[in-house]
Design an enzyme around this catalytic site. Sequence first.
Site, short mmCIF file in Angstrom:
data_model
loop_
_atom_site.label_atom_id
_atom_site.label_comp_id
_atom_site.label_asym_id
_atom_site.label_seq_id
_atom_site.Cartn_x
_atom_site.Cartn_y
_atom_site.Cartn_z
N SER A 223 57.47 75.17 39.45
CA SER A 223 56.36 74.25 39.28
C SER A 223 55.49 74.67 38.08
O SER A 223 56.00 74.78 36.97
CB SER A 223 55.56 74.19 40.59
OG SER A 223 54.66 73.13 40.61
N ASP B 169 61.72 65.26 44.37
CA ASP B 169 60.64 66.05 43.78
C ASP B 169 59.61 65.17 43.09
O ASP B 169 59.94 64.14 42.49
CB ASP B 169 61.24 67.03 42.76
CG ASP B 169 60.33 68.19 42.43
OD1 ASP B 169 59.13 68.15 42.79
OD2 ASP B 169 60.83 69.15 41.82
N HIS C 264 60.51 69.78 46.16
CA HIS C 264 59.99 70.68 45.14
C HIS C 264 60.38 72.14 45.36
O HIS C 264 60.12 72.98 44.51
CB HIS C 264 58.46 70.56 45.18
CG HIS C 264 57.73 71.00 43.97
ND1 HIS C 264 57.96 70.51 42.70
CD2 HIS C 264 56.71 71.91 43.82
CE1 HIS C 264 57.14 71.07 41.84
NE2 HIS C 264 56.38 71.93 42.49
#
Length: 288
Positions: A99, A237, A264
């Site tokens: 991320s 995601d 994610h």
Amino acid sequence: MTEGTIAVPGGNVWFERVGGGPGTPLLVVHGGPGLPHNYLRSLVRLSDDREVIFWDQLGCGNSKCPPDPGLWTMERSVAEMAAVVRGLGLSRFHLFGNSWGGMLTQQFVLDETSGTASLIISNSIASIPEFSTMVARLKAELDPRTQAAIERHEAAGTTHAPEYQAAIRTWNETYLCRVRPWPRDLEDAFRNMGAEIFETMFGPSDFHIVGTIRDWDVFDRLPEIRVPTLVLAGRYDECVPEHMEEMHRRIAGSRFELFESSAHMPFIEEPERFDRVMREFLRQHDSR
């Protein structure tokens, strides 16, 4: 297992080194910005092959510091990461970034290439403006009641309201982690998130990015990445897989893996396949 602290621009940060083995060490870079390392603890599974190293970035988790919004920039974060690498004495290492951590590792590799054996970009982006477009589209696909709750409370500044929190939980369970219930490490990370960091760098939410990295974009620089790179994407995601596949196409010689049952966090959502892909890639690039 060893723990300690390292001096970085703005304060001291906590680190932990776990395991060992013949493989090149793996430095794990968490997301957020401001979400402590806890939710990535499952990467300890890889520590029978190599040392796995975690750190909490300044201002969150075990690396608390006094409030100072002036600290929260991409440039200082890259400088922090460089100080961590030096403080750990790492001359050669693999990088894993999830991320926001994937954004930070991209910028680090573009600016500080020395010592990186390989780069794993997990569920991330190469452009904040592109990400803003993604989340607007995904929000429009939520049920109308959830959309309305998000928009109404963000406009009114009442984001602590239970209705808003329930709507964000729906978002998170749809586009962040689809495992039910969430693992304790993930719940703990969200409870202990460094709110000042996120709000200063991003903004009040993913839907309203007005912080210091609002214009960050390295899409056109991706061809400059010369280290072996693995790009991990999730079908559901918020960092949409089409975007990540385009990142892969721009990084010469990179490998792309799409996790069909993940959002994610494939290290939580599809752990067996995640471990298999990671072990294969890391071992392939240990000896270079």
